[in-house]
Enzyme design. Structure first.
Site, PDB file in Angstrom:
ATOM      1  N   ASP A  33      46.967  45.959 -48.306  1.00 32.45           N
ATOM      2  CA  ASP A  33      46.395  47.238 -48.923  1.00 32.45           C
ATOM      3  C   ASP A  33      47.099  47.358 -50.256  1.00 32.45           C
ATOM      4  O   ASP A  33      48.343  47.189 -50.453  1.00 32.45           O
ATOM      5  CB  ASP A  33      46.426  48.524 -48.020  1.00 32.45           C
ATOM      6  CG  ASP A  33      45.571  49.527 -48.688  1.00 32.45           C
ATOM      7  OD1 ASP A  33      44.449  49.279 -49.390  1.00 32.45           O
ATOM      8  OD2 ASP A  33      45.459  50.636 -48.109  1.00 32.45           O
ATOM      9  N   HIS A  50      43.539  41.491 -56.427  1.00 33.42           N
ATOM     10  CA  HIS A  50      43.175  40.406 -55.431  1.00 33.42           C
ATOM     11  C   HIS A  50      43.760  39.187 -55.598  1.00 33.42           C
ATOM     12  O   HIS A  50      44.242  38.430 -54.531  1.00 33.42           O
ATOM     13  CB  HIS A  50      41.833  40.434 -55.206  1.00 33.42           C
ATOM     14  CG  HIS A  50      41.131  41.689 -54.935  1.00 33.42           C
ATOM     15  ND1 HIS A  50      41.475  42.433 -53.750  1.00 33.42           N
ATOM     16  CD2 HIS A  50      39.958  42.439 -55.187  1.00 33.42           C
ATOM     17  CE1 HIS A  50      40.742  43.592 -53.541  1.00 33.42           C
ATOM     18  NE2 HIS A  50      39.817  43.554 -54.389  1.00 33.42           N
ATOM     19  N   SER A  78      37.083  43.150 -44.532  1.00 32.92           N
ATOM     20  CA  SER A  78      36.503  44.123 -43.268  1.00 32.92           C
ATOM     21  C   SER A  78      35.026  44.119 -43.299  1.00 32.92           C
ATOM     22  O   SER A  78      34.548  43.969 -44.364  1.00 32.92           O
ATOM     23  CB  SER A  78      36.915  45.563 -43.088  1.00 32.92           C
ATOM     24  OG  SER A  78      36.426  46.305 -44.057  1.00 32.92           O
ATOM     25  N   LEU A 144      53.423  28.228 -36.729  1.00 29.77           N
ATOM     26  CA  LEU A 144      52.890  29.513 -36.977  1.00 29.77           C
ATOM     27  C   LEU A 144      51.364  29.381 -36.959  1.00 29.77           C
ATOM     28  O   LEU A 144      50.766  28.626 -37.447  1.00 29.77           O
ATOM     29  CB  LEU A 144      53.331  30.299 -38.375  1.00 29.77           C
ATOM     30  CG  LEU A 144      52.701  31.420 -38.894  1.00 29.77           C
ATOM     31  CD1 LEU A 144      53.049  32.639 -38.058  1.00 29.77           C
ATOM     32  CD2 LEU A 144      52.684  31.666 -40.329  1.00 29.77           C
TER      33      LEU A 144
END
Length: 253
Positions: A33, A50, A78, A144
């Site tokens: 965020d 961004h 989202s 990972l």
């Protein structure tokens, strides 16, 4: 006259070169965020934030590999983000392709596997193609797991799970009596993954914003005022060190 209270003293953090790889969270989730506010503070358009945040993703991936985290789940886009201006949404939909074009060779070199959670099929074709290519290229890697939450919403995930459960019960592929937490978890996007041990959120906000509502039930939360583009390896280690000091009781003593 000021009084210093010992129990309010800030915990001293070890320097990076003294950081111990003990009690490392297996699964770290991050709400990335503050990109827009980072850009506004510098008099730049939101998309500049961004773009800067994209490089921070790779910085964090490198840190997760270095400190032996097993799963890194990043809240990338989202279901609510579609409400943003079209120019910003279009830019965000191009970022996965740009990120993977730039960093896929390094991900391969570091044995990172790329996966996604969310409504993948509703993403633009060019976004799906870039991400699917990365999934195919990295599917044999066993280091990972880099898990992008793309077009993801926690409530939507639970609703979709319930719809499938109802269908399976109606078709007698599942009995209502057999439904428990384990069975329900297998209907979620995160099927097969452990729940996050640690949730990190940047930018000073202290909420989970419809992210992994089921999975975060017993996660440890760590918040920082730092905007995502300024999130560094040092900040990541600070979160890990704080996690190492916590006692997880899961409701017990």
């Amino acid at each position: 006259m000021s009084i210093k209270l010992p129990f309010l003293k800030k915990k001293q953090k070890k320097p990076l070169n003294d950081f111990e790889l003990i009690n490392i969270p297996s699964h770290v989730a991050i709400i990335m965020d503050g990109n827009g506010r980072w850009a506004k503070k510098r008099g730049l358009p939101r998309i500049a934030g961004h773009k800067a945040g994209m490089d921070t993703v790779q910085t964090t991936v490198r840190a997760a590999v270095k400190y032996e985290v097993d799963v890194l789940t990043l809240f990338t886009f989202s279901t609510e983000n579609w409400k943003r201006p079209k120019l910003e949404v279009d830019f965000l939909m191009k970022l996965p392709k740009e990120f993977l074009h730039k960093y896929l060779p390094e991900l391969m070199e570091n044995n990172v596997r790329v996966e996604t959670i969310g409504d993948f099929d509703s993403l633009p074709a060019h976004t799906r193609e870039a991400v699917q290519h990365a999934k195919e290229q990295t599917k044999e890697n066993d280091g990972l797991l880099l898990n992008f939450a793309l077009n993801y919403g926690g409530r939507d995930e639970i609703i979709q799970a319930m719809k499938q459960i109802v269908t399976d019960v109606e078709q007698q592929q599942l009995s209502a009596e057999s439904l428990d937490e384990h069975v329900f978890a297998n209907y979620l996007y995160t099927k097969g993954l452990s729940d996050p041990d640690l949730l990190i959120r940047t930018s000073g906000e202290q909420r989970i914003s419809n992210f992994l509502l089921w999975q975060l039930a017993y996660s440890e939360f760590w918040f920082t005022e730092t905007y995502w583009p300024d999130f560094t390896e040092e900040k990541f280690v600070e979160a890990l060190q704080d996690y190492q000091l916590r006692k997880r009781r899961y409701g017990g003593l």
